[in-house]
Write a protein that holds these residues in place. Structure first.
Motif, PDB file in Angstrom:
ATOM      1  N   LEU A 194     -24.892  38.009  48.121  1.00 55.04           N
ATOM      2  CA  LEU A 194     -24.564  38.534  46.795  1.00 55.04           C
ATOM      3  C   LEU A 194     -25.687  38.251  45.801  1.00 55.04           C
ATOM      4  CD1 LEU A 194     -22.461  39.910  44.963  1.00 55.04           C
ATOM      5  CD2 LEU A 194     -21.539  37.628  44.477  1.00 55.04           C
ATOM      6  N   GLN A 195     -26.319  37.104  45.903  1.00 52.43           N
ATOM      7  CA  GLN A 195     -27.443  36.809  45.018  1.00 52.43           C
ATOM      8  C   GLN A 195     -28.535  37.864  45.169  1.00 52.43           C
ATOM      9  OE1 GLN A 195     -27.121  34.241  42.820  1.00 52.43           O
ATOM     10  NE2 GLN A 195     -25.137  33.789  43.751  1.00 52.43           N
ATOM     11  N   GLN A 196     -28.788  38.289  46.386  1.00 47.82           N
ATOM     12  CA  GLN A 196     -29.795  39.314  46.640  1.00 47.82           C
ATOM     13  C   GLN A 196     -29.374  40.656  46.032  1.00 47.82           C
ATOM     14  OE1 GLN A 196     -30.225  39.416  50.890  1.00 47.82           O
ATOM     15  NE2 GLN A 196     -30.866  37.271  51.036  1.00 47.82           N
ATOM     16  N   VAL A 197     -28.087  40.972  46.123  1.00 53.70           N
ATOM     17  CA  VAL A 197     -27.584  42.233  45.574  1.00 53.70           C
ATOM     18  C   VAL A 197     -27.759  42.259  44.058  1.00 53.70           C
ATOM     19  CG1 VAL A 197     -25.519  43.644  45.237  1.00 53.70           C
ATOM     20  CG2 VAL A 197     -25.978  42.630  47.484  1.00 53.70           C
ATOM     21  N   VAL A 211     -32.450  36.166  38.288  1.00 56.79           N
ATOM     22  CA  VAL A 211     -31.065  36.110  37.831  1.00 56.79           C
ATOM     23  C   VAL A 211     -30.254  35.251  38.797  1.00 56.79           C
ATOM     24  CG1 VAL A 211     -31.291  38.402  36.822  1.00 56.79           C
ATOM     25  CG2 VAL A 211     -30.237  38.164  39.075  1.00 56.79           C
ATOM     26  N   GLU A 212     -29.133  34.747  38.316  1.00 53.97           N
ATOM     27  CA  GLU A 212     -28.268  33.938  39.160  1.00 53.97           C
ATOM     28  C   GLU A 212     -26.824  34.350  38.936  1.00 53.97           C
ATOM     29  OE1 GLU A 212     -27.700  29.268  40.563  1.00 53.97           O
ATOM     30  OE2 GLU A 212     -28.845  29.741  38.755  1.00 53.97           O
ATOM     31  N   ALA A 213     -26.093  34.516  40.038  1.00 56.97           N
ATOM     32  CA  ALA A 213     -24.723  35.008  39.980  1.00 56.97           C
ATOM     33  C   ALA A 213     -23.736  33.903  40.337  1.00 56.97           C
ATOM     34  CB  ALA A 213     -24.543  36.188  40.930  1.00 56.97           C
ATOM     35  N   PHE A 214     -22.654  33.815  39.544  1.00 54.11           N
ATOM     36  CA  PHE A 214     -21.610  32.819  39.746  1.00 54.11           C
ATOM     37  C   PHE A 214     -20.260  33.527  39.849  1.00 54.11           C
ATOM     38  CE2 PHE A 214     -25.076  30.658  37.701  1.00 54.11           C
ATOM     39  CZ  PHE A 214     -25.076  29.357  38.207  1.00 54.11           C
ATOM     40  N   PRO A 215     -19.788  33.833  41.056  1.00 60.32           N
ATOM     41  CA  PRO A 215     -18.479  34.472  41.185  1.00 60.32           C
ATOM     42  C   PRO A 215     -17.362  33.584  40.644  1.00 60.32           C
ATOM     43  CG  PRO A 215     -19.726  34.691  43.218  1.00 60.32           C
ATOM     44  CD  PRO A 215     -20.469  33.710  42.349  1.00 60.32           C
ATOM     45  N   VAL A 216     -16.395  34.216  39.968  1.00 57.96           N
ATOM     46  CA  VAL A 216     -15.237  33.517  39.423  1.00 57.96           C
ATOM     47  C   VAL A 216     -13.989  34.338  39.718  1.00 57.96           C
ATOM     48  CG1 VAL A 216     -16.522  32.304  37.617  1.00 57.96           C
ATOM     49  CG2 VAL A 216     -15.589  34.577  37.153  1.00 57.96           C
ATOM     50  N   MET A 227     -11.746  46.288  42.826  1.00 57.66           N
ATOM     51  CA  MET A 227     -11.621  45.021  43.533  1.00 57.66           C
ATOM     52  C   MET A 227     -10.200  44.489  43.479  1.00 57.66           C
ATOM     53  SD  MET A 227     -15.233  43.100  42.562  1.00 57.66           S
ATOM     54  CE  MET A 227     -14.497  41.486  42.816  1.00 57.66           C
ATOM     55  N   MET A 228      -9.891  43.576  44.403  1.00 60.42           N
ATOM     56  CA  MET A 228      -8.583  42.936  44.399  1.00 60.42           C
ATOM     57  C   MET A 228      -8.521  41.889  43.281  1.00 60.42           C
ATOM     58  SD  MET A 228      -6.586  40.836  47.409  1.00 60.42           S
ATOM     59  CE  MET A 228      -7.737  39.460  47.477  1.00 60.42           C
ATOM     60  N   LEU A 229      -9.524  41.043  43.228  1.00 66.87           N
ATOM     61  CA  LEU A 229      -9.647  40.035  42.182  1.00 66.87           C
ATOM     62  C   LEU A 229     -11.097  39.587  42.168  1.00 66.87           C
ATOM     63  CD1 LEU A 229      -9.942  36.945  43.558  1.00 66.87           C
ATOM     64  CD2 LEU A 229      -7.558  37.372  44.089  1.00 66.87           C
ATOM     65  N   GLY A 230     -11.483  38.971  41.061  1.00 60.06           N
ATOM     66  CA  GLY A 230     -12.817  38.405  40.986  1.00 60.06           C
ATOM     67  C   GLY A 230     -13.721  39.130  40.017  1.00 60.06           C
ATOM     68  N   GLU A 231     -14.508  38.359  39.302  1.00 58.22           N
ATOM     69  CA  GLU A 231     -15.563  38.846  38.430  1.00 58.22           C
ATOM     70  C   GLU A 231     -16.776  37.962  38.714  1.00 58.22           C
ATOM     71  OE1 GLU A 231     -14.228  41.389  35.813  1.00 58.22           O
ATOM     72  OE2 GLU A 231     -12.774  41.235  37.432  1.00 58.22           O
ATOM     73  N   CYS A 232     -17.845  38.141  37.941  1.00 57.83           N
ATOM     74  CA  CYS A 232     -19.028  37.345  38.211  1.00 57.83           C
ATOM     75  C   CYS A 232     -19.788  37.085  36.917  1.00 57.83           C
ATOM     76  CB  CYS A 232     -19.936  38.072  39.203  1.00 57.83           C
ATOM     77  SG  CYS A 232     -21.181  37.020  39.967  1.00 57.83           S
ATOM     78  N   ILE A 233     -20.138  35.832  36.680  1.00 58.35           N
ATOM     79  CA  ILE A 233     -21.038  35.498  35.577  1.00 58.35           C
ATOM     80  C   ILE A 233     -22.456  35.678  36.099  1.00 58.35           C
ATOM     81  CG2 ILE A 233     -21.756  33.745  33.915  1.00 58.35           C
ATOM     82  CD1 ILE A 233     -19.046  32.318  34.568  1.00 58.35           C
ATOM     83  N   VAL A 234     -23.238  36.499  35.412  1.00 59.78           N
ATOM     84  CA  VAL A 234     -24.615  36.731  35.823  1.00 59.78           C
ATOM     85  C   VAL A 234     -25.529  36.209  34.726  1.00 59.78           C
ATOM     86  CG1 VAL A 234     -26.277  38.412  36.702  1.00 59.78           C
ATOM     87  CG2 VAL A 234     -23.817  38.831  36.998  1.00 59.78           C
ATOM     88  N   VAL A 235     -26.303  35.187  35.047  1.00 58.08           N
ATOM     89  CA  VAL A 235     -27.253  34.617  34.096  1.00 58.08           C
ATOM     90  C   VAL A 235     -28.533  35.431  34.186  1.00 58.08           C
ATOM     91  CG1 VAL A 235     -28.537  32.576  33.383  1.00 58.08           C
ATOM     92  CG2 VAL A 235     -26.213  32.336  34.290  1.00 58.08           C
ATOM     93  N   LEU A 236     -28.799  36.203  33.145  1.00 56.66           N
ATOM     94  CA  LEU A 236     -29.976  37.068  33.110  1.00 56.66           C
ATOM     95  C   LEU A 236     -31.178  36.351  32.506  1.00 56.66           C
ATOM     96  CD1 LEU A 236     -28.142  40.273  31.796  1.00 56.66           C
ATOM     97  CD2 LEU A 236     -28.610  39.649  34.183  1.00 56.66           C
ATOM     98  N   ASN A 237     -30.917  35.396  31.640  1.00 52.16           N
ATOM     99  CA  ASN A 237     -31.963  34.593  31.011  1.00 52.16           C
ATOM    100  C   ASN A 237     -31.622  33.128  31.239  1.00 52.16           C
ATOM    101  OD1 ASN A 237     -33.803  33.276  29.380  1.00 52.16           O
ATOM    102  ND2 ASN A 237     -32.929  33.999  27.453  1.00 52.16           N
ATOM    103  N   PRO A 238     -32.258  32.473  32.217  1.00 50.55           N
ATOM    104  CA  PRO A 238     -31.892  31.091  32.557  1.00 50.55           C
ATOM    105  C   PRO A 238     -31.981  30.113  31.391  1.00 50.55           C
ATOM    106  CG  PRO A 238     -33.302  32.039  34.252  1.00 50.55           C
ATOM    107  CD  PRO A 238     -33.302  33.017  33.106  1.00 50.55           C
ATOM    108  N   SER A 239     -32.842  30.382  30.416  1.00 47.29           N
ATOM    109  CA  SER A 239     -32.980  29.458  29.292  1.00 47.29           C
ATOM    110  C   SER A 239     -31.802  29.527  28.332  1.00 47.29           C
ATOM    111  CB  SER A 239     -34.278  29.748  28.527  1.00 47.29           C
ATOM    112  OG  SER A 239     -34.219  31.004  27.877  1.00 47.29           O
ATOM    113  N   ALA A 240     -30.935  30.531  28.493  1.00 45.30           N
ATOM    114  CA  ALA A 240     -29.805  30.705  27.571  1.00 45.30           C
ATOM    115  C   ALA A 240     -28.516  30.090  28.082  1.00 45.30           C
ATOM    116  CB  ALA A 240     -29.581  32.197  27.312  1.00 45.30           C
ATOM    117  N   SER A 241     -28.532  29.522  29.276  1.00 45.78           N
ATOM    118  CA  SER A 241     -27.302  29.030  29.893  1.00 45.78           C
ATOM    119  C   SER A 241     -27.573  27.691  30.562  1.00 45.78           C
ATOM    120  CB  SER A 241     -26.792  30.045  30.915  1.00 45.78           C
ATOM    121  OG  SER A 241     -25.678  29.549  31.637  1.00 45.78           O
ATOM    122  N   VAL A 242     -26.688  26.728  30.320  1.00 47.62           N
ATOM    123  CA  VAL A 242     -26.858  25.386  30.870  1.00 47.62           C
ATOM    124  C   VAL A 242     -25.544  24.929  31.498  1.00 47.62           C
ATOM    125  CG1 VAL A 242     -27.403  22.972  30.372  1.00 47.62           C
ATOM    126  CG2 VAL A 242     -28.588  24.800  29.143  1.00 47.62           C
TER     127      VAL A 242
END
Length: 356
Positions: free
Chosen positions: A48-51, A60-65, A213-228
């Motif tokens: 999914l990270q590659q997608v 970018v970094e993806a965090f499924p929730v 989808m059945m369930l699930g969303e994803c937080i996608v960090v597009l700018n790493p400096s904006a998210s900690v």
């Protein structure tokens, strides 16, 4: 298990009402069986990270929730200190429809701004973008916009870029609630990155549940400096799935090919069909007494109906009041809405208006 519902029943209440798209259901089944490492160390989440990288670019970094509220609260929380505040439209989902979770769970203040169409502008943002350094005021440090908006309108690429540039120039970052981001992309006719990362969005809540989808969303960090701290916040906010492969597999099925585009295109097309049918009825007098309140730019239609019509119509087709005081209602179309659904609804609407 015994089937408990009528498989032919569909309404216009929400694109959340739909079932799971067959291709996504198949993806869940394909990810089943044997063992995979829990909590996101599985091959599906790695894929999914590659997608997401292919759609949004390197870094970018993806965090499924689990859900949209979790994505919004956790994503925004990662963008803010404890004294931070978020400027949003007064119609924003985070303000009206998340049960106080942004403030109660996220611990940050919301600063809502009234807008005519659900869209913020730099000038509207400046109504609440003040008070930095004042210890008595929660500090406005993030702007959050929704794409497409809660009123079914869509920010253009230039509008997003103007907001991002303005927010950044004032020391703020930009979050996008993309619960219906695929519908917005179809409306704009551009890639997902064009109005997100390329336009200056820092953190994105990517929606999938409303698009098959059945369930699930994803937080996608597009700018790493904006998210900690998202690695830790996702867990502490109860959004870390042990069997994450089944959320990731759905997102892969949606985004690795063109399913996201096909589903959203169909939903938008059905909304346009419904609006056009009502407009034809307005023109020939068969659907008099209806007034549209917003442009139909994605998969939502907002209209005002004569008194009593909505309640009678809901006996056959479920949909929601938007403003009961004015008679304004919302009609949503989804990936599984059919032309027959539209035709039957318009016919029932015509019948109720005649008897109104």
């Amino acid at each position: 298990m015994t089937q408990l519902h009528d498989l032919h029943t569909r309404g216009f209440a929400s694109d959340n009402y739909s079932g799971i798209h067959p291709e996504i259901l198949a993806a869940i089944a394909s990810a089943n069986g044997a063992h995979q490492i829990a909590y996101g160390e599985d091959v599906y989440t790695a894929r999914l990270q590659q997608v997401f990288t292919r759609h949004f670019g390197e870094g970018v970094e993806a965090f499924p929730v689990f859900n949209g509220t979790g994505a919004n609260v956790t994503g925004l929380q990662s963008m803010l200190p404890r004294w931070g505040a978020v400027i949003c439209a007064a119609t924003a989902h985070i303000h009206n429809d998340e049960g106080g979770a942004p403030e109660g769970v996220g611990g940050f203040k919301l600063l809502p701004v009234v807008t005519p169409d659900g869209k913020l502008t730099p000038a509207l943002i400046d109504q609440e973008a003040w008070g930095w350094g004042d210890e008595h005021r929660a500090q406005p440090l993030v702007v959050s916009i929704t794409q497409s908006t809660e009123l079914g309108t869509v920010y253009s690429v230039d509008e997003v870029r103007a907001i991002a540039d303005h927010a950044h120039s004032r020391g703020m970052t930009l979050h996008m609630d993309g619960a219906r981001i695929s519908n917005a992309a179809v409306s704009l006719g551009v890639p997902l990155a064009a109005f997100t990362r390329d336009a200056g969005v820092d953190v994105l809540s990517f929606g999938g549940t409303k698009n098959g989808m059945m369930l699930g969303e994803c937080i996608v960090v597009l700018n790493p400096s904006a998210s900690v701290g998202l690695k830790y916040l996702r867990k502490s906010n109860m959004q870390l799935a042990s069997k994450m492969r089944f959320i990731s597999a759905q997102l892969i099925a949606l985004l690795d090919g063109d399913l996201w585009l096909r589903n959203a295109t169909h939903a938008n097309t059905m909304a346009a069909r419904l609006r056009s049918a009502v407009e034809r009825g307005q023109a020939d007098g068969s659907l008099s007494g209806i007034r549209f309140t917003q442009a139909t730019q994605a998969n939502a239609i907002f209209a005002v109906l004569p008194p009593g019509v909505a309640d009678r119509l809901r006996e056959s087709f479920r949909f929601y009041d938007w403003d009961p005081a004015t008679g304004e209602v919302r009609w949503m179309c989804g990936f599984d809405t059919t032309e027959d659904d539209i035709d039957a609804f318009v016919a029932a609407l015509s019948q109720e208006l005649v008897s109104a």
